[in-house]
Design an enzyme around this catalytic site. Structure first.
Site, PDB file in Angstrom:
ATOM      1  N   SER A 104      10.717  -5.778   3.125  1.00 32.41           N
ATOM      2  CA  SER A 104       9.928  -4.570   2.844  1.00 32.41           C
ATOM      3  C   SER A 104      10.814  -3.318   2.816  1.00 32.41           C
ATOM      4  CB  SER A 104       8.792  -4.581   3.354  1.00 32.41           C
ATOM      5  OG  SER A 104       8.875  -4.048   4.715  1.00 32.41           O
ATOM      6  N   HIS A 124       5.280  -9.643  -0.739  1.00 37.43           N
ATOM      7  CA  HIS A 124       5.921  -8.724  -1.569  1.00 37.43           C
ATOM      8  C   HIS A 124       6.642  -9.520  -2.516  1.00 37.43           C
ATOM      9  CE1 HIS A 124       5.463  -4.868   0.846  1.00 37.43           C
ATOM     10  NE2 HIS A 124       5.755  -5.519   1.868  1.00 37.43           N
ATOM     11  N   LYS A 142      -1.754  -7.187  -2.337  1.00 34.07           N
ATOM     12  CA  LYS A 142      -0.457  -6.276  -2.732  1.00 34.07           C
ATOM     13  C   LYS A 142      -0.616  -6.659  -4.301  1.00 34.07           C
ATOM     14  CE  LYS A 142       2.061  -5.692   1.579  1.00 34.07           C
ATOM     15  NZ  LYS A 142       2.188  -6.553   2.643  1.00 34.07           N
TER      16      LYS A 142
HETATM   17  C1  LIG Z   1       1.703  -6.949   3.806  1.00 31.97           C
HETATM   18  C2  LIG Z   1       2.213  -8.246   4.492  1.00 31.97           C
HETATM   19  C3  LIG Z   1       1.391  -8.938   5.338  1.00 31.97           C
HETATM   20  C4  LIG Z   1       0.067  -8.587   5.743  1.00 31.97           C
HETATM   21  O1  LIG Z   1      -0.857  -8.702   4.606  1.00 31.97           O
HETATM   22  P1  LIG Z   1      -2.606  -8.367   4.784  1.00 31.97           P
HETATM   23  O2  LIG Z   1      -3.174  -9.353   3.895  1.00 31.97           O
HETATM   24  O3  LIG Z   1      -2.585  -6.882   4.359  1.00 31.97           O
HETATM   25  O4  LIG Z   1      -2.898  -8.776   6.142  1.00 31.97           O
HETATM   26  C5  LIG Z   1       2.121 -10.036   5.961  1.00 31.97           C
HETATM   27  N1  LIG Z   1       3.129 -10.431   5.796  1.00 31.97           N
HETATM   28  C6  LIG Z   1       4.078  -9.449   4.899  1.00 31.97           C
HETATM   29  C7  LIG Z   1       5.381  -9.944   4.523  1.00 31.97           C
HETATM   30  C8  LIG Z   1       3.530  -8.457   4.367  1.00 31.97           C
HETATM   31  O5  LIG Z   1       4.436  -7.629   3.638  1.00 31.97           O
END
Ligand SMILES: *Cc1c(COP(=O)(O)O)cnc(C)c1O
Length: 397
Positions: free
Chosen positions: A184, A212, A243
């Protein structure tokens, strides 16, 4: 008793503020989207820091589907899945996710944080090893901590270092390589083709977190397996519905049938936490249908990323090579990154400045996240703001 503890907390909070790491919440008074209304602000601001990659967070089709699911399946489940918390919709969504990733079975969680938190402990013991990328998400790190397996860590996307870990762990019963699909902070993609090759050579399993990357990476946005053509070689995918996939909430683990079956027996966030609410499940089924019908949203996202990157590079900004919808505009200096983000906000553009310890020392940056719903006009406005602030702060000529 609280007095002493209060003083302790106050001191820690002051330390956080003095280190410049105190987090404030910005209050938004509109739906999430490329343009948002913000409290105590005249006019709207452009949003370039949401994970709303496909622009689905305020999509009218998803809102309708969520309402319909509420009308026909109610508001809440008031149960975990295995007692009385599984509706036909949950099974339908799990099937749709398996189809999307071309996997055998899927298990839903309340969040991807839970999917990762409940992944390793049910599958591995002290006889086994987890080999983890050093830049993996906090939820993978926590999931690994909850498991008794031996831990190995390799430098971000460094295949020589991964091979070292595979050699060092050769006496363990089972080994699993765990990685984010897209990291990220830089927006780089894990080299899944090489990871799968090493896994085959050293007889290890492979797990990737697509949070992502799903909806973003690959010719039609189907994630890292599509990009590197490693279908059938990745044993476990985890991901989020929070996301690109609509931005509500919910997570999943998808992969080999027996692994998912074992998670349904032993994964603690699945066994001891509430079932995903019908409105989210119904909307997510609709989201999967939308993505199946057309690649329009992903195409637009790819176009927007290219447009933004090209214009910014042309203007003289130093952009990390990205293979996702995350663009790191490098500034290198911590204070500059904060001043830059503040100036951008004055220009009506939300972006985030990151510096140590979130990124390595001397690698401060502005992180820009692009969205399929950004219009050319909005992109141009953001680029113009970057150029104006960049000149003002001496970043570009
Ligand atoms: C955002 C993210 C998470 C967490 O996801 P949620 O559904 O918001 O708990 C887990 N792993 C990665 C790589 C992320 O970017």
């Amino acid at each position: 008793m609280y007095k002493k503890f209060k003083e302790h907390l106050e001191k820690e909070l002051t330390d956080i503020k003095e280190a410049g790491l105190y987090k404030n919440e910005r209050i938004i008074e509109s739906p999430q989207g490329p343009e948002i209304e913000v409290a105590n602000n005249n006019g709207e601001v452009l949003n370039f820091c949401a994970n709303n990659y496909l622009g689905l967070a305020d999509d009218s089709r998803l809102i309708e589907a969520a309402k319909k699911a509420m009308d026909t399946r109610g508001y809440g489940m008031a149960s975990v899945r295995f007692i009385c918390g599984t509706q036909d919709l949950h099974k339908e969504l799990e099937k749709a996710i398996s189809d999307y990733f071309k996997t055998e079975d899927t298990i839903l969680y309340a969040a991807c944080f839970d999917a990762n938190g409940g992944l390793f402990e049910p599958l591995f013991t002290e006889e086994d090893a987890i080999i983890s990328d050093s830049l993996n998400h906090a939820s993978i790190i926590d999931g690994v901590r909850l498991c008794k397996a031996k831990r190995f860590r390799y430098k971000n996307a460094d295949m020589e270092d991964l091979e070292r870990c595979l050699k060092e762990s050769k006496d363990c019963r089972f080994r699993i390589i765990a990685t984010d699909g897209v990291f990220s902070m830089d927006g780089n993609v894990a080299p899944m083709d090489k990871i799968c090759e090493l896994a085959e050579k050293y007889d290890a399993l492979v797990m990737v977190d697509e949070s992502h990357s799903a909806g973003v990476v690959g010719a039609t946005g189907h994630g890292v397996a599509e990009k590197f053509d490693c279908y059938g070689k990745i044993d476990i995918f985890t991901g989020t519905l929070g996301k690109a996939f609509g931005g509500a909430m919910g997570g999943f683990t998808t992969g080999r049938k027996e692994i998912i079956d074992m998670l349904r027996q032993r994964s603690r966030p699945y066994l001891f936490s509430n079932s995903v609410t019908p409105s989210i499940v119904g909307a997510s089924i609709e989201m999967m249908n939308i993505l199946k019908e057309s690649n329009e949203l992903h195409d637009r996202l790819v176009e927007n990323v290219k447009y933004f990157k090209d214009k910014m590079t042309e203007a003289g900004f130093d952009i990390k090579p990205t293979e996702s919808a995350i663009c790191a505009v490098m500034l290198y200096d911590a204070k500059l990154s904060q001043d830059f983000a503040a100036e951008m906000q004055k220009e009506g553009v939300y972006v985030t400045g990151f510096y140590y310890p979130v990124v390595p020392k001397g690698e401060a940056r502005i992180r820009v996240q692009l969205c399929a719903a950004h219009t050319k006009e909005q992109l141009d406005k953001a680029i113009a703001a970057f150029i104006k602030v960049g000149k003002k702060l001496g970043v570009i000529k």
